[in-house]
Design a protein around this motif. Structure first.
Motif, PDB file in Angstrom:
ATOM      1  N   VAL A   1     -43.686  48.577  18.660  1.00  0.00           N
ATOM      2  CA  VAL A   1     -44.738  48.423  19.727  1.00  0.00           C
ATOM      3  C   VAL A   1     -46.015  48.095  19.300  1.00  0.00           C
ATOM      4  CG1 VAL A   1     -45.749  49.470  21.916  1.00  0.00           C
ATOM      5  CG2 VAL A   1     -43.332  49.431  21.592  1.00  0.00           C
ATOM      6  N   GLY A   2     -46.509  49.044  18.039  1.00  0.00           N
ATOM      7  CA  GLY A   2     -47.963  49.086  17.684  1.00  0.00           C
ATOM      8  C   GLY A   2     -47.932  47.767  16.994  1.00  0.00           C
ATOM      9  N   ILE A   3     -46.915  47.208  16.177  1.00  0.00           N
ATOM     10  CA  ILE A   3     -47.159  45.903  15.295  1.00  0.00           C
ATOM     11  C   ILE A   3     -47.390  44.868  16.405  1.00  0.00           C
ATOM     12  CG2 ILE A   3     -46.020  44.373  14.097  1.00  0.00           C
ATOM     13  CD1 ILE A   3     -47.131  46.335  12.303  1.00  0.00           C
ATOM     14  N   THR A   4     -46.545  44.659  17.380  1.00  0.00           N
ATOM     15  CA  THR A   4     -46.612  43.727  18.434  1.00  0.00           C
ATOM     16  C   THR A   4     -48.012  43.564  19.025  1.00  0.00           C
ATOM     17  OG1 THR A   4     -44.209  43.993  18.875  1.00  0.00           O
ATOM     18  CG2 THR A   4     -45.400  42.780  20.695  1.00  0.00           C
ATOM     19  N   LEU A   5     -48.318  44.997  19.424  1.00  0.00           N
ATOM     20  CA  LEU A   5     -49.798  44.736  20.051  1.00  0.00           C
ATOM     21  C   LEU A   5     -50.879  44.116  18.835  1.00  0.00           C
ATOM     22  CD1 LEU A   5     -49.830  48.200  21.913  1.00  0.00           C
ATOM     23  CD2 LEU A   5     -49.582  45.907  22.888  1.00  0.00           C
TER      24      LEU A   5
ATOM     25  N   CYS B   1     -52.903  47.891   3.546  1.00  0.00           N
ATOM     26  CA  CYS B   1     -53.152  47.615   4.912  1.00  0.00           C
ATOM     27  C   CYS B   1     -52.984  48.935   5.717  1.00  0.00           C
ATOM     28  CB  CYS B   1     -52.247  46.383   5.479  1.00  0.00           C
ATOM     29  SG  CYS B   1     -53.117  44.782   4.774  1.00  0.00           S
ATOM     30  N   THR B   2     -53.812  49.101   6.777  1.00  0.00           N
ATOM     31  CA  THR B   2     -53.346  49.971   8.032  1.00  0.00           C
ATOM     32  C   THR B   2     -53.840  49.363   9.291  1.00  0.00           C
ATOM     33  OG1 THR B   2     -55.710  50.955   7.924  1.00  0.00           O
ATOM     34  CG2 THR B   2     -54.312  51.971   6.373  1.00  0.00           C
ATOM     35  N   ASN B   3     -53.111  49.859  10.361  1.00  0.00           N
ATOM     36  CA  ASN B   3     -53.429  49.264  11.682  1.00  0.00           C
ATOM     37  C   ASN B   3     -54.819  49.296  12.042  1.00  0.00           C
ATOM     38  OD1 ASN B   3     -51.667  48.176  13.917  1.00  0.00           O
ATOM     39  ND2 ASN B   3     -52.910  50.145  15.022  1.00  0.00           N
ATOM     40  N   TRP B   4     -55.420  50.265  11.808  1.00  0.00           N
ATOM     41  CA  TRP B   4     -56.894  50.391  12.427  1.00  0.00           C
ATOM     42  C   TRP B   4     -57.857  49.697  11.579  1.00  0.00           C
ATOM     43  CZ3 TRP B   4     -59.750  52.064  16.090  1.00  0.00           C
ATOM     44  CH2 TRP B   4     -61.232  52.406  15.749  1.00  0.00           C
ATOM     45  N   GLU B   5     -57.541  49.172  10.256  1.00  0.00           N
ATOM     46  CA  GLU B   5     -58.452  48.412   9.781  1.00  0.00           C
ATOM     47  C   GLU B   5     -58.285  47.085  10.201  1.00  0.00           C
ATOM     48  OE1 GLU B   5     -60.666  48.925   7.309  1.00  0.00           O
ATOM     49  OE2 GLU B   5     -60.385  51.240   7.494  1.00  0.00           O
ATOM     50  N   VAL B   6     -56.862  46.600  10.465  1.00  0.00           N
ATOM     51  CA  VAL B   6     -56.642  45.084  11.009  1.00  0.00           C
ATOM     52  C   VAL B   6     -57.263  45.262  12.383  1.00  0.00           C
ATOM     53  CG1 VAL B   6     -55.074  43.583  11.864  1.00  0.00           C
ATOM     54  CG2 VAL B   6     -54.801  44.696   9.775  1.00  0.00           C
ATOM     55  N   VAL B   7     -57.143  46.146  13.342  1.00  0.00           N
ATOM     56  CA  VAL B   7     -57.626  46.412  14.516  1.00  0.00           C
ATOM     57  C   VAL B   7     -59.305  45.911  14.450  1.00  0.00           C
ATOM     58  CG1 VAL B   7     -57.967  47.588  16.623  1.00  0.00           C
ATOM     59  CG2 VAL B   7     -55.754  47.455  15.602  1.00  0.00           C
ATOM     60  N   LYS B   8     -59.700  46.753  13.640  1.00  0.00           N
ATOM     61  CA  LYS B   8     -61.241  46.464  13.395  1.00  0.00           C
ATOM     62  C   LYS B   8     -61.732  45.207  13.206  1.00  0.00           C
ATOM     63  CE  LYS B   8     -62.354  49.673  10.395  1.00  0.00           C
ATOM     64  NZ  LYS B   8     -62.964  50.447   9.362  1.00  0.00           N
TER      65      LYS B   8
ATOM     66  N   SER C   1     -61.764  40.204  19.716  1.00  0.00           N
ATOM     67  CA  SER C   1     -61.389  40.606  21.140  1.00  0.00           C
ATOM     68  C   SER C   1     -61.298  42.005  21.853  1.00  0.00           C
ATOM     69  CB  SER C   1     -60.186  39.724  21.732  1.00  0.00           C
ATOM     70  OG  SER C   1     -58.997  40.535  20.916  1.00  0.00           O
ATOM     71  N   ASP C   2     -61.226  42.334  23.019  1.00  0.00           N
ATOM     72  CA  ASP C   2     -61.072  43.595  23.596  1.00  0.00           C
ATOM     73  C   ASP C   2     -59.698  44.150  22.678  1.00  0.00           C
ATOM     74  OD1 ASP C   2     -61.574  45.738  25.129  1.00  0.00           O
ATOM     75  OD2 ASP C   2     -59.979  45.228  26.554  1.00  0.00           O
ATOM     76  N   THR C   3     -59.951  45.391  22.569  1.00  0.00           N
ATOM     77  CA  THR C   3     -58.726  46.356  21.916  1.00  0.00           C
ATOM     78  C   THR C   3     -58.613  47.483  22.880  1.00  0.00           C
ATOM     79  OG1 THR C   3     -60.368  47.386  20.459  1.00  0.00           O
ATOM     80  CG2 THR C   3     -59.371  45.444  19.394  1.00  0.00           C
ATOM     81  N   THR C   4     -58.764  47.477  23.883  1.00  0.00           N
ATOM     82  CA  THR C   4     -58.441  48.659  24.594  1.00  0.00           C
ATOM     83  C   THR C   4     -56.950  49.135  24.689  1.00  0.00           C
ATOM     84  OG1 THR C   4     -60.351  48.017  26.083  1.00  0.00           O
ATOM     85  CG2 THR C   4     -58.811  49.405  27.310  1.00  0.00           C
ATOM     86  N   VAL C   5     -56.169  47.972  24.958  1.00  0.00           N
ATOM     87  CA  VAL C   5     -54.665  48.425  24.825  1.00  0.00           C
ATOM     88  C   VAL C   5     -54.188  49.225  23.551  1.00  0.00           C
ATOM     89  CG1 VAL C   5     -52.368  47.196  25.217  1.00  0.00           C
ATOM     90  CG2 VAL C   5     -54.152  46.337  26.546  1.00  0.00           C
ATOM     91  N   ASN C   6     -54.825  48.588  22.335  1.00  0.00           N
ATOM     92  CA  ASN C   6     -54.554  49.048  21.266  1.00  0.00           C
ATOM     93  C   ASN C   6     -54.962  50.513  21.018  1.00  0.00           C
ATOM     94  OD1 ASN C   6     -54.888  45.974  20.888  1.00  0.00           O
ATOM     95  ND2 ASN C   6     -53.588  46.712  19.146  1.00  0.00           N
ATOM     96  N   ASN C   7     -55.986  50.645  21.818  1.00  0.00           N
ATOM     97  CA  ASN C   7     -56.810  52.135  21.648  1.00  0.00           C
ATOM     98  C   ASN C   7     -55.988  53.183  22.386  1.00  0.00           C
ATOM     99  OD1 ASN C   7     -58.656  51.193  19.694  1.00  0.00           O
ATOM    100  ND2 ASN C   7     -60.074  50.753  21.543  1.00  0.00           N
ATOM    101  N   ILE C   8     -55.468  52.730  23.570  1.00  0.00           N
ATOM    102  CA  ILE C   8     -54.504  53.209  24.527  1.00  0.00           C
ATOM    103  C   ILE C   8     -53.524  53.707  24.019  1.00  0.00           C
ATOM    104  CG2 ILE C   8     -53.287  53.264  26.716  1.00  0.00           C
ATOM    105  CD1 ILE C   8     -55.740  51.885  28.001  1.00  0.00           C
ATOM    106  N   TYR C   9     -52.559  52.894  23.316  1.00  0.00           N
ATOM    107  CA  TYR C   9     -51.390  52.783  22.568  1.00  0.00           C
ATOM    108  C   TYR C   9     -51.763  54.089  21.303  1.00  0.00           C
ATOM    109  CZ  TYR C   9     -47.012  52.265  20.286  1.00  0.00           C
ATOM    110  OH  TYR C   9     -45.656  52.798  19.768  1.00  0.00           O
ATOM    111  N   GLY C  10     -52.622  53.925  20.762  1.00  0.00           N
ATOM    112  CA  GLY C  10     -52.919  54.778  19.580  1.00  0.00           C
ATOM    113  C   GLY C  10     -53.237  56.315  20.199  1.00  0.00           C
ATOM    114  N   PHE C  11     -53.909  56.388  21.239  1.00  0.00           N
ATOM    115  CA  PHE C  11     -53.922  57.573  21.905  1.00  0.00           C
ATOM    116  C   PHE C  11     -52.554  58.071  22.412  1.00  0.00           C
ATOM    117  CE2 PHE C  11     -54.501  60.084  26.033  1.00  0.00           C
ATOM    118  CZ  PHE C  11     -55.323  61.018  25.177  1.00  0.00           C
ATOM    119  N   VAL C  12     -51.648  57.394  23.131  1.00  0.00           N
ATOM    120  CA  VAL C  12     -50.421  57.753  23.191  1.00  0.00           C
ATOM    121  C   VAL C  12     -49.634  58.322  22.130  1.00  0.00           C
ATOM    122  CG1 VAL C  12     -48.324  56.827  24.245  1.00  0.00           C
ATOM    123  CG2 VAL C  12     -50.313  56.078  25.330  1.00  0.00           C
TER     124      VAL C  12
END
Length: 312
Positions: A155-159, A175-182, A186-197
């Motif tokens: 799920v995390g990789i797909t997002l 490579c880490t997920n946070w470094e790529v998301v940064k 575009s808007d990364t709200t969904v990624n941040n919500i999933y990280g919180f989950v």
């Protein structure tokens, strides 16, 4: 940068370490080989000794295999980059490394939770332990551990793979997920919500471990036999949990709030600590503390053939 298939990330974590690259290569290679060795020794010992085919040792075997899995997601690429002039990784390679690293992290947390549950049954409900923790139950728990792990990672990789990227410079040595998301534009709200989950999910697991240890401590204070079990099997588990959690927290906190002025070598050590320390120290802690494993490892790997005495 929409064409991800042609995207190449530049890993900047080793830029200040090129003058000592051969020294770092030697240290990293020795660390990797020793990590593989100690984990495989423990796994082989458990597999060969029928007396160790008990739930706690099977879960420990899974923990060591996961340690090899985690270390192998980090060391081979690091060793290559230490001898290379350019430190790059393809987009697909980066996502693969993220998947393996985070699968290792999620599996470690879930495995430690399962092991805490096993110790709770063994110490707090000893008369029912054999009935409750059957080999079928062990297989089910291992299956759920890896299924839950892979699901979280997929799920995390797909997002992350859906994000359009406007940069290609990664400030770490892997490579880490946070470094790529940064790097996303575009808007990364969904990624941040999933990280919180994910954080809530694994904090809940940590809470379950702490609750089980509350019962374990009470039981060990009441009975001498429970106290011995606690020292032998629960104390290594607790040390493993603390080492892994603290190492992971160092990486998370530094990734988000660390200063760029910090020495590059210190940044690298903090970033990779959970991939270096935990896989290396887990089998050592258990191997030294559990008499059943320690004695059989010593016998299996230092055994000398017996020379028959001449008959008189």
């Amino acid at each position: 940068m929409q064409n991800h298939s042609e995207l190449v990330f530049v890993l900047q974590g080793l830029n200040d370490s090129l003058t000592n690259r051969h020294l770092y290569f030697s240290l990293a290679l020795m660390s990797y080989l020793f990590t593989i060795l100690v984990n495989l020794m423990l796994v082989v010992t458990i597999c060969l000794e029928r007396s160790l085919h008990e739930p706690i040792y099977i879960f420990l075997c899974n923990l060591c295999l996961n340690g090899i899995f985690g270390a192998s997601s980090f060391y081979p690429k690091l060793l290559h980059d230490l001898l290379a002039d350019s430190h790059v990784i393809t987009y697909s390679g980066c996502l693969t490394q993220i998947f393996v690293v985070y699968s290792y992290v999620f599996c470690e947390f879930t495995s430690l939770t399962v092991m805490a549950y096993d110790r709770y049954l063994a110490i707090c409900r000893p008369l029912q332990y054999r009935t409750l923790m059957t080999m079928q139950k062990v297989a089910q728990l291992l299956f759920l551990t890896w299924s839950f792990t892979i699901l979280e990672s997929v799920v995390g990789i797909t997002l992350t793979s859906q994000l359009p990227l406007c940069g290609r410079h990664v400030s770490k040595i892997f490579c880490t997920n946070w470094e790529v998301v940064k790097l996303s534009c575009s808007d990364t709200t969904v990624n941040n919500i999933y990280g919180f989950v994910l954080i809530v999910s694994h904090l809940s697991q940590t809470g379950l471990i702490l609750v089980s240890y509350t019962h374990l401590v009470r039981a060990s204070l009441r009975m001498q036999s429970s106290r011995k079990k606690f020292v032998q099997t629960c104390l290594p588990h607790l040390i493993t949990l603390l080492v892994f959690t603290s190492s992971l927290m160092f990486d998370i906190m530094y990734s988000r709030y660390g200063s760029e002025s910090t020495l590059q070598e210190l940044q690298n050590a903090l970033a990779a600590e959970f991939l270096i320390v935990s896989p290396l120290i887990n089998p050592i802690i258990y191997g030294l503390n559990l008499h059943q494993i320690r004695s059989r490892m010593f016998r299996n790997f230092t055994h000398k053939p017996v020379v028959p005495k001449p008959q008189s």
